[in-house]
Design a protein around this motif. Structure first.
Motif, PDB file in Angstrom:
ATOM      1  N   ASN A  68       1.048  -1.458   0.256  1.00  0.00           N
ATOM      2  CA  ASN A  68      -0.253   0.281  -0.271  1.00  0.00           C
ATOM      3  C   ASN A  68       1.195   1.519   0.348  1.00  0.00           C
ATOM      4  O   ASN A  68       0.558   2.275   0.128  1.00  0.00           O
ATOM      5  CB  ASN A  68      -0.995  -0.140   1.526  1.00  0.00           C
ATOM      6  N   CYS A  69       2.362   0.978   0.180  1.00  0.00           N
ATOM      7  CA  CYS A  69       3.062   1.875   0.630  1.00  0.00           C
ATOM      8  C   CYS A  69       4.445   2.436  -0.799  1.00  0.00           C
ATOM      9  O   CYS A  69       4.679   1.034  -1.536  1.00  0.00           O
ATOM     10  CB  CYS A  69       4.210   1.930   1.859  1.00  0.00           C
ATOM     11  N   ARG A  70       4.510   3.230  -0.233  1.00  0.00           N
ATOM     12  CA  ARG A  70       5.686   4.104  -2.114  1.00  0.00           C
ATOM     13  C   ARG A  70       6.773   3.030  -1.071  1.00  0.00           C
ATOM     14  O   ARG A  70       6.757   3.611   0.247  1.00  0.00           O
ATOM     15  CB  ARG A  70       5.185   5.951  -1.943  1.00  0.00           C
ATOM     16  N   VAL A  71       7.385   2.992  -2.244  1.00  0.00           N
ATOM     17  CA  VAL A  71       8.895   2.221  -1.555  1.00  0.00           C
ATOM     18  C   VAL A  71       9.909   2.804  -1.931  1.00  0.00           C
ATOM     19  O   VAL A  71       9.971   3.153  -3.063  1.00  0.00           O
ATOM     20  CB  VAL A  71       9.262   0.923  -1.579  1.00  0.00           C
ATOM     21  N   THR A  72      11.117   3.624  -1.000  1.00  0.00           N
ATOM     22  CA  THR A  72      12.129   4.190  -1.888  1.00  0.00           C
ATOM     23  C   THR A  72      13.361   3.800  -1.385  1.00  0.00           C
ATOM     24  O   THR A  72      13.773   3.465   0.096  1.00  0.00           O
ATOM     25  CB  THR A  72      11.747   5.502  -1.720  1.00  0.00           C
ATOM     26  N   LEU A  73      13.985   3.150  -2.052  1.00  0.00           N
ATOM     27  CA  LEU A  73      16.195   2.242  -1.458  1.00  0.00           C
ATOM     28  C   LEU A  73      16.445   3.489  -1.504  1.00  0.00           C
ATOM     29  O   LEU A  73      16.805   4.004  -2.473  1.00  0.00           O
ATOM     30  CB  LEU A  73      15.497   1.397  -2.123  1.00  0.00           C
ATOM     31  N   ILE A  74      16.822   4.603  -1.074  1.00  0.00           N
ATOM     32  CA  ILE A  74      18.387   5.409  -0.659  1.00  0.00           C
ATOM     33  C   ILE A  74      19.718   5.056  -0.756  1.00  0.00           C
ATOM     34  O   ILE A  74      19.919   3.883   0.463  1.00  0.00           O
ATOM     35  CB  ILE A  74      17.942   6.371   0.406  1.00  0.00           C
ATOM     36  N   LEU A  81      18.003   4.996  -4.890  1.00  0.00           N
ATOM     37  CA  LEU A  81      18.556   3.821  -5.983  1.00  0.00           C
ATOM     38  C   LEU A  81      17.400   3.399  -6.627  1.00  0.00           C
ATOM     39  O   LEU A  81      17.406   2.720  -7.651  1.00  0.00           O
ATOM     40  CB  LEU A  81      19.504   2.639  -4.910  1.00  0.00           C
ATOM     41  N   PHE A  82      15.730   3.236  -5.776  1.00  0.00           N
ATOM     42  CA  PHE A  82      14.717   3.611  -6.304  1.00  0.00           C
ATOM     43  C   PHE A  82      13.758   3.963  -6.356  1.00  0.00           C
ATOM     44  O   PHE A  82      13.639   3.442  -4.720  1.00  0.00           O
ATOM     45  CB  PHE A  82      15.050   1.449  -6.317  1.00  0.00           C
ATOM     46  N   ASP A  83      12.447   3.526  -6.358  1.00  0.00           N
ATOM     47  CA  ASP A  83      11.218   4.255  -6.304  1.00  0.00           C
ATOM     48  C   ASP A  83      10.105   3.721  -7.099  1.00  0.00           C
ATOM     49  O   ASP A  83      10.651   3.897  -7.880  1.00  0.00           O
ATOM     50  CB  ASP A  83      12.051   5.590  -6.061  1.00  0.00           C
ATOM     51  N   THR A  84       9.322   3.034  -5.995  1.00  0.00           N
ATOM     52  CA  THR A  84       8.077   2.811  -7.313  1.00  0.00           C
ATOM     53  C   THR A  84       7.362   3.540  -7.472  1.00  0.00           C
ATOM     54  O   THR A  84       5.948   3.178  -8.323  1.00  0.00           O
ATOM     55  CB  THR A  84       6.997   1.891  -5.766  1.00  0.00           C
ATOM     56  N   GLU A  85       7.311   5.088  -7.560  1.00  0.00           N
ATOM     57  CA  GLU A  85       6.275   5.809  -8.268  1.00  0.00           C
ATOM     58  C   GLU A  85       7.383   6.991  -8.821  1.00  0.00           C
ATOM     59  O   GLU A  85       6.791   6.981  -9.980  1.00  0.00           O
ATOM     60  CB  GLU A  85       5.943   6.253  -7.471  1.00  0.00           C
ATOM     61  N   ASN A  93      19.231  14.391  -4.294  1.00  0.00           N
ATOM     62  CA  ASN A  93      20.088  13.650  -3.209  1.00  0.00           C
ATOM     63  C   ASN A  93      18.715  13.925  -1.879  1.00  0.00           C
ATOM     64  O   ASN A  93      18.216  15.050  -1.562  1.00  0.00           O
ATOM     65  CB  ASN A  93      21.314  13.774  -2.980  1.00  0.00           C
ATOM     66  N   HIS A  94      18.867  12.768  -0.833  1.00  0.00           N
ATOM     67  CA  HIS A  94      17.505  12.673   0.145  1.00  0.00           C
ATOM     68  C   HIS A  94      18.387  12.741   1.475  1.00  0.00           C
ATOM     69  O   HIS A  94      18.016  11.922   2.357  1.00  0.00           O
ATOM     70  CB  HIS A  94      17.090  11.322   0.373  1.00  0.00           C
ATOM     71  N   ALA A  95      20.023  13.171   1.349  1.00  0.00           N
ATOM     72  CA  ALA A  95      20.835  13.333   2.706  1.00  0.00           C
ATOM     73  C   ALA A  95      20.534  13.638   3.761  1.00  0.00           C
ATOM     74  O   ALA A  95      20.895  14.073   5.175  1.00  0.00           O
ATOM     75  CB  ALA A  95      22.120  13.090   2.492  1.00  0.00           C
ATOM     76  N   LEU A  96      19.670  14.734   3.392  1.00  0.00           N
ATOM     77  CA  LEU A  96      18.723  15.878   4.734  1.00  0.00           C
ATOM     78  C   LEU A  96      17.566  15.981   5.289  1.00  0.00           C
ATOM     79  O   LEU A  96      17.285  16.058   6.090  1.00  0.00           O
ATOM     80  CB  LEU A  96      18.916  16.989   4.260  1.00  0.00           C
ATOM     81  N   ARG A  97      17.147  15.085   4.001  1.00  0.00           N
ATOM     82  CA  ARG A  97      15.548  14.084   4.840  1.00  0.00           C
ATOM     83  C   ARG A  97      15.613  14.199   6.591  1.00  0.00           C
ATOM     84  O   ARG A  97      16.427  12.771   6.317  1.00  0.00           O
ATOM     85  CB  ARG A  97      15.092  12.803   4.035  1.00  0.00           C
ATOM     86  N   PRO A  98      14.775  14.256   7.079  1.00  0.00           N
ATOM     87  CA  PRO A  98      14.553  14.406   8.754  1.00  0.00           C
ATOM     88  C   PRO A  98      15.093  12.563   9.002  1.00  0.00           C
ATOM     89  O   PRO A  98      15.599  12.191   9.646  1.00  0.00           O
ATOM     90  CB  PRO A  98      13.511  14.709   8.935  1.00  0.00           C
ATOM     91  N   GLU A  99      13.501  11.626   7.881  1.00  0.00           N
ATOM     92  CA  GLU A  99      13.655  10.180   8.123  1.00  0.00           C
ATOM     93  C   GLU A  99      14.692   9.525   7.813  1.00  0.00           C
ATOM     94  O   GLU A  99      15.421   8.433   8.781  1.00  0.00           O
ATOM     95  CB  GLU A  99      12.811   9.619   7.311  1.00  0.00           C
ATOM     96  N   VAL A 135      15.708   1.641   3.580  1.00  0.00           N
ATOM     97  CA  VAL A 135      14.756   1.597   2.369  1.00  0.00           C
ATOM     98  C   VAL A 135      13.636   2.777   3.739  1.00  0.00           C
ATOM     99  O   VAL A 135      14.002   3.454   4.773  1.00  0.00           O
ATOM    100  CB  VAL A 135      14.079   0.379   2.822  1.00  0.00           C
ATOM    101  N   ARG A 136      12.784   3.373   2.566  1.00  0.00           N
ATOM    102  CA  ARG A 136      11.901   4.361   3.343  1.00  0.00           C
ATOM    103  C   ARG A 136      10.654   4.287   2.569  1.00  0.00           C
ATOM    104  O   ARG A 136      10.417   3.701   1.328  1.00  0.00           O
ATOM    105  CB  ARG A 136      12.324   5.688   2.611  1.00  0.00           C
ATOM    106  N   LEU A 137       9.580   3.983   3.413  1.00  0.00           N
ATOM    107  CA  LEU A 137       8.244   3.383   2.995  1.00  0.00           C
ATOM    108  C   LEU A 137       7.396   5.330   3.358  1.00  0.00           C
ATOM    109  O   LEU A 137       8.079   5.525   4.631  1.00  0.00           O
ATOM    110  CB  LEU A 137       7.561   2.122   3.856  1.00  0.00           C
TER     111      LEU A 137
END
Ligand code: ADP
Length: 440
Positions: A68-74, A81-85, A93-99, A135-137
């Motif tokens: 049900n979720c969007r999955v992102t591999l960072i 590296l990968f994103d389902t959407e 670049n996602h280096a500064l995203r809090p999660e 891995v981020r959902l």
């Protein structure tokens, strides 16, 4: 009444439903949010553990259909590296995203923020894999307005049903509220066992019943007295007339008997006049034009009119005071002062004195009539204002009194919001004052 009950029932129902709706929505909104968060976290743990066991290539095969979720591999360095959407190559670049920072530092991290693409809050949950990548959902969180709109039709249907129910049951409610009121015993209002809210009304009805009963008693007594008072002079008149007609009276006695007839007729006339005046006052018919009346000038007129009577009885009449005005009905004010002064002359001794003072005093404007006549016993000073009450009946009759003079004074005073006071001592005299509170 039915309409009023209907309106208040509907108002209560609508208010209750709106409040219940608001509380429910806030509650459901919170619950759904928690469910979404739990869902995202559970799926993230699942994806992370599978990836740790079978390698990152597993993630690359995930499509939105599986989750049900969007999955992102960072990657460790923040590059996607990968994103389902979206196409991973085009993502920043996602280096500064809090999660991401949370996951890199503590093994896991989360964040709620507005999505770049969707206009809703998103829940992001990231887990660090064994190889250091992350891995981020994520999933959109529900929106309060949307939740509210989803529940609106249900609430609206409930509200409509309740309002309809209120509409139809209000007639019944009104009837059942009114039924005990219609059964009230108004002759004896305090005997009713009904709504406590009606007690003040029932007490008022009881007071009014008592007043009416007292008034009816007074009227009955008055009619009985009137009949008696009228009958006495009429009996004398017809008696004297009969013996004159039948020639029983000596011609020399005729003037004496005729004089009796004239006297009794005059008494009858005064009586009828007084009764008319009283009944006018009683029925409030005297709504004559009020005007400013100078009580000093009025008293001087009265003294003039009574001077002959005073002279006959060897009474000295005097006036003092000052010009003073009250706003009232001249005819009635005249009647009041005249009756009091007339009494002061009537119930006096030869050589007595009667003085009138008119003027302003501490409490307003007053007229005070003082005599040095026979006086009134203490216990009768209130009763003399009752209709037909006389201290000495035969003396009053002999002097042409009707027993109504002071009742007229009392009524007239009430009409002018004035107060009548008596000070008297048997054998010394009487002081009767009428006080007008001119501040009114
Ligand atoms: P009446 O026509 O008998 O005078 P009123 O109502 O004027 O009737 O007065 C009632 C009674 O009060 C009188 O009969 C008399 O006994 C008594 N009274 C009134 N004024 C005086 C007074 N100034 N002095 C003594 N008695 C008075």
């Amino acid at each position: 009444m039915k309409k009023k009950i209907q309106r208040s029932m509907i108002l209560v129902i609508v208010t209750t439903i709106v409040v219940a709706y608001a509380i429910t929505i806030v509650f459901i909104y919170g619950k759904i949010r928690t469910l979404v968060i739990n869902d995202v976290e559970n799926e993230a743990y699942y994806v992370a553990s599978v990836a740790n066991l079978s390698g990152e290539s597993y993630i690359n095969k995930i499509s939105m259909n599986n989750f049900n979720c969007r999955v992102t591999l960072i990657k460790k360095d923040g590059s996607v590296l990968f994103d389902t959407e979206e196409d991973a190559g085009g993502m920043e670049n996602h280096a500064l995203r809090p999660e991401f920072l949370g996951a890199v530092n503590d093994g896991e991290g989360s964040s709620i923020r507005k999505s770049d693409t969707l206009d809703t809050d998103m829940y992001y949950y990231a887990i660090r894999l064994d190889n250091g990548d992350v891995v981020r959902l994520s999933k959109p969180l529900n929106d309060i307005t949307k939740t509210a709109l989803e529940f609106l039709p249900v609430m609206f249907t409930i509200a409509a049903l309740m309002v309809l129910l209120a509409f139809f049951s209000s007639g019944h409610a009104a009837a059942s509220i009114v039924a005990p009121i219609n059964k009230l015993n108004l002759d004896n209002p305090l005997s009713n066992k009904t709504y406590p809210e009606l007690n003040p009304l029932l007490h008022r009805i009881d007071d009014s019943n008592k007043e009416k009963a007292a008034l009816a008693d007074m009227r009955k007594e008055f009619s009985a007295n009137v009949s008696h008072e009228l009958k006495t002079p009429l009996t004398s008149i017809s008696g004297y007339a009969e013996i004159i007609r039948d020639g029983i009276v000596k011609p020399s006695d005729i003037p004496k008997f005729s004089d009796r007839i004239v006297k009794e007729s005059n008494r009858l006339l005064s009586l009828i006049n007084d009764i008319i005046k009283l009944s006018e006052l009683d029925e409030g018919k005297v709504e004559a034009q009020k005007e400013n009346v100078d009580l000093f000038t009025l008293s001087r007129d009265i003294i003039e009119r009574l001077s002959e009577k005073a002279q006959k009885n060897d009474i000295e009449l005097s006036l003092s005071g000052e010009h003073c005005e009250v706003y009232g009905i001249r005819r009635i004010l005249d009647e009041m002062i005249y009756n009091i002064t007339d009494n002061a002359i009537k119930y006096n001794h030869k050589g007595g004195h009667v003085s009138i003072w008119a003027g302003r005093d501490m409490s307003g404007v007053s007229v005070v009539v003082t005599d040095d006549g026979i006086g009134i016993p203490d216990d009768q000073q209130e009763r003399i204002f009752e209709r037909f009450y006389r201290v000495d009946k035969s003396r009053s009759k002999e002097l042409g009194g009707t027993g109504l003079g002071l009742s007229i004074v009392k009524h007239g005073a009430e009409l002018h919001h004035a107060k009548v006071t008596v000070q008297s001592k048997v054998g010394e005299g009487t002081k009767m004052a009428v006080n007008f509170d001119i501040k009114r």
